[in-house]
Design a protein around this motif. Structure first.
Motif, PDB file in Angstrom:
ATOM      1  N   SER A 222       0.818  -1.220   0.000  1.00  0.00           N
ATOM      2  CA  SER A 222       0.000   0.000   0.000  1.00  0.00           C
ATOM      3  C   SER A 222       0.851   1.269   0.000  1.00  0.00           C
ATOM      4  O   SER A 222       0.339   2.362  -0.257  1.00  0.00           O
ATOM      5  CB  SER A 222      -0.924   0.013   1.226  1.00  0.00           C
ATOM      6  N   LYS A 223       2.158   1.155   0.275  1.00  0.00           N
ATOM      7  CA  LYS A 223       3.018   2.340   0.374  1.00  0.00           C
ATOM      8  C   LYS A 223       3.608   2.767  -0.967  1.00  0.00           C
ATOM      9  O   LYS A 223       4.164   3.864  -1.066  1.00  0.00           O
ATOM     10  CB  LYS A 223       4.148   2.072   1.375  1.00  0.00           C
ATOM     11  N   TRP A 224       3.498   1.934  -2.005  1.00  0.00           N
ATOM     12  CA  TRP A 224       4.172   2.249  -3.260  1.00  0.00           C
ATOM     13  C   TRP A 224       3.657   3.526  -3.911  1.00  0.00           C
ATOM     14  O   TRP A 224       4.446   4.391  -4.313  1.00  0.00           O
ATOM     15  CB  TRP A 224       4.053   1.075  -4.232  1.00  0.00           C
ATOM     16  N   ILE A 225       2.363   3.672  -4.042  1.00  0.00           N
ATOM     17  CA  ILE A 225       1.806   4.858  -4.707  1.00  0.00           C
ATOM     18  C   ILE A 225       2.108   6.128  -3.904  1.00  0.00           C
ATOM     19  O   ILE A 225       2.572   7.132  -4.473  1.00  0.00           O
ATOM     20  CB  ILE A 225       0.295   4.696  -4.959  1.00  0.00           C
ATOM     21  N   PRO A 226       1.889   6.148  -2.566  1.00  0.00           N
ATOM     22  CA  PRO A 226       2.263   7.355  -1.814  1.00  0.00           C
ATOM     23  C   PRO A 226       3.747   7.679  -1.891  1.00  0.00           C
ATOM     24  O   PRO A 226       4.123   8.850  -1.987  1.00  0.00           O
ATOM     25  CB  PRO A 226       1.834   7.010  -0.376  1.00  0.00           C
ATOM     26  N   TYR A 227       4.618   6.651  -1.851  1.00  0.00           N
ATOM     27  CA  TYR A 227       6.046   6.913  -1.952  1.00  0.00           C
ATOM     28  C   TYR A 227       6.395   7.536  -3.305  1.00  0.00           C
ATOM     29  O   TYR A 227       7.227   8.442  -3.391  1.00  0.00           O
ATOM     30  CB  TYR A 227       6.836   5.610  -1.750  1.00  0.00           C
ATOM     31  N   ALA A 228       5.761   7.030  -4.371  1.00  0.00           N
ATOM     32  CA  ALA A 228       5.995   7.612  -5.699  1.00  0.00           C
ATOM     33  C   ALA A 228       5.474   9.044  -5.754  1.00  0.00           C
ATOM     34  O   ALA A 228       6.127   9.936  -6.324  1.00  0.00           O
ATOM     35  CB  ALA A 228       5.320   6.755  -6.762  1.00  0.00           C
ATOM     36  N   TRP A 229       4.328   9.270  -5.178  1.00  0.00           N
ATOM     37  CA  TRP A 229       3.721  10.610  -5.149  1.00  0.00           C
ATOM     38  C   TRP A 229       4.612  11.595  -4.389  1.00  0.00           C
ATOM     39  O   TRP A 229       4.717  12.775  -4.760  1.00  0.00           O
ATOM     40  CB  TRP A 229       2.351  10.520  -4.490  1.00  0.00           C
ATOM     41  N   LEU A 230       5.301  11.115  -3.349  1.00  0.00           N
ATOM     42  CA  LEU A 230       6.192  11.968  -2.568  1.00  0.00           C
ATOM     43  C   LEU A 230       7.561  12.143  -3.218  1.00  0.00           C
ATOM     44  O   LEU A 230       8.417  12.859  -2.695  1.00  0.00           O
ATOM     45  CB  LEU A 230       6.367  11.371  -1.163  1.00  0.00           C
ATOM     46  N   GLY A 231       7.794  11.490  -4.363  1.00  0.00           N
ATOM     47  CA  GLY A 231       9.039  11.648  -5.100  1.00  0.00           C
ATOM     48  C   GLY A 231      10.206  10.853  -4.543  1.00  0.00           C
ATOM     49  O   GLY A 231      11.368  11.146  -4.859  1.00  0.00           O
ATOM     50  N   LEU A 232       9.925   9.812  -3.739  1.00  0.00           N
ATOM     51  CA  LEU A 232      10.993   9.044  -3.116  1.00  0.00           C
ATOM     52  C   LEU A 232      11.517   7.916  -4.008  1.00  0.00           C
ATOM     53  O   LEU A 232      12.641   7.450  -3.813  1.00  0.00           O
ATOM     54  CB  LEU A 232      10.500   8.441  -1.789  1.00  0.00           C
ATOM     55  N   LEU A 233      10.709   7.468  -4.966  1.00  0.00           N
ATOM     56  CA  LEU A 233      11.106   6.330  -5.798  1.00  0.00           C
ATOM     57  C   LEU A 233      11.813   6.815  -7.061  1.00  0.00           C
ATOM     58  O   LEU A 233      11.411   6.515  -8.183  1.00  0.00           O
ATOM     59  CB  LEU A 233       9.872   5.479  -6.149  1.00  0.00           C
ATOM     60  N   ASP A 234      12.909   7.576  -6.881  1.00  0.00           N
ATOM     61  CA  ASP A 234      13.627   8.086  -8.038  1.00  0.00           C
ATOM     62  C   ASP A 234      14.598   7.030  -8.571  1.00  0.00           C
ATOM     63  O   ASP A 234      14.811   5.971  -7.969  1.00  0.00           O
ATOM     64  CB  ASP A 234      14.354   9.391  -7.703  1.00  0.00           C
ATOM     65  N   LEU A 235      15.218   7.330  -9.689  1.00  0.00           N
ATOM     66  CA  LEU A 235      16.063   6.354 -10.384  1.00  0.00           C
ATOM     67  C   LEU A 235      17.267   5.957  -9.538  1.00  0.00           C
ATOM     68  O   LEU A 235      17.670   4.787  -9.511  1.00  0.00           O
ATOM     69  CB  LEU A 235      16.516   6.927 -11.729  1.00  0.00           C
ATOM     70  N   ARG A 236      17.860   6.907  -8.834  1.00  0.00           N
ATOM     71  CA  ARG A 236      19.058   6.612  -8.031  1.00  0.00           C
ATOM     72  C   ARG A 236      18.727   5.650  -6.891  1.00  0.00           C
ATOM     73  O   ARG A 236      19.463   4.687  -6.639  1.00  0.00           O
ATOM     74  CB  ARG A 236      19.640   7.911  -7.477  1.00  0.00           C
ATOM     75  N   ASN A 237      17.618   5.907  -6.203  1.00  0.00           N
ATOM     76  CA  ASN A 237      17.231   5.021  -5.104  1.00  0.00           C
ATOM     77  C   ASN A 237      16.892   3.620  -5.601  1.00  0.00           C
ATOM     78  O   ASN A 237      17.260   2.616  -4.992  1.00  0.00           O
ATOM     79  CB  ASN A 237      16.042   5.610  -4.351  1.00  0.00           C
TER      80      ASN A 237
END
Length: 251
Positions: free
Chosen positions: A185-200
């Protein structure tokens, strides 16, 4: 083109043992030690970045854990836990940008140590009733919240599930399925918050092969350990987690 990857050797010096510990925790000892992963990695990167890097690793570990314990979970207990855990992740998503990570860490650490002190100073009798459902709902929602903020959902939910005196296999299996839903359930909010960038995500792929190693070790231990030793190790993990989180919050 340079591959956007964390190259700092110190990061991997803390990230490798953190991921292995997380794998053992998720498959063998519930979540006692797993909450140490983000604080360990936060020695080299920020807490939000550490949490984001662990997302793909957690997904693989959850899938491996569910496959290993697919016949051992408590469905009735899961039906009670999951909705409240999702409420907690929703609150975490809404408040994430307003929260100070140190405050969350210190709160989780304090209540983890308070629970352990209560268990050790006033041990439950064999005929003690299970904790009330309202307390279970509160602790499970807290688990979802702290899981979203720093993947530290283990101590709050353990405080509710441990007094239920499940077998090691049922305890581990039930939490494996619970955290699969919560982490998914955390994937969409994490993406929305900009945490799932290419470097990470690229850094996470480097750590991903360690996931099955930790899970394999944890599964072997969970199937061989006695119930008494299981809970002693779990308490030890929660003690280390509580101390580390409290230290991170107060220093």
């Amino acid at each position: 083109m340079t591959f956007p990857l964390i190259t700092d050797p110190f990061f991997y010096a803390v990230a490798v043992p953190a991921v292995l510990l997380l794998g053992v925790s998720k498959s063998g000892f519930g979540a006692g030690f797993g909450s140490l992963a983000v604080p360990m990695m936060a020695l080299a990167v920020t807490v939000p970045q550490a949490a984001a890097i662990l997302m793909p690793v957690l997904l693989l570990m959850d899938l491996l854990g569910m496959a290993a314990f697919r016949k051992d979970f408590d469905l009735k207990l899961l039906k009670f836990l999951v909705p409240f855990g999702l409420v907690g992740t929703l609150v975490g998503a809404l408040l994430f940008s307003l929260l100070d990570g140190k405050v969350v860490a210190s709160i989780v650490g304090f209540f983890t140590l308070l629970f352990l002190a209560q268990r050790l100073l006033f041990p439950p009798r064999p005929d003690s009733p299970p904790p009330p459902k309202w307390l279970g709902a509160l602790l499970t929602a807290t688990s979802g919240f702290t899981s979203f903020v720093a993947h530290a959902g283990g101590p709050p939910i353990s405080a509710y599930v441990i007094p239920l005196r499940l077998s090691p296999l049922k305890f581990t299996a039930t939490l494996a399925f619970f955290f699969f839903v919560i982490n998914l359930s955390k994937w969409i909010p994490y993406a929305w918050l900009g945490l799932l960038d290419l470097r990470n995500m690229a850094t996470s792929l480097v750590l991903l092969p360690l996931a099955p190693v930790g899970v394999w070790a944890g599964v072997r231990m969970a199937r061989r350990i006695s119930q008494v030793l299981f809970y002693r190790v779990l308490y030890g993990g929660m003690f280390l987690t509580g101390c580390k989180l409290l230290w991170d919050g107060l220093r």
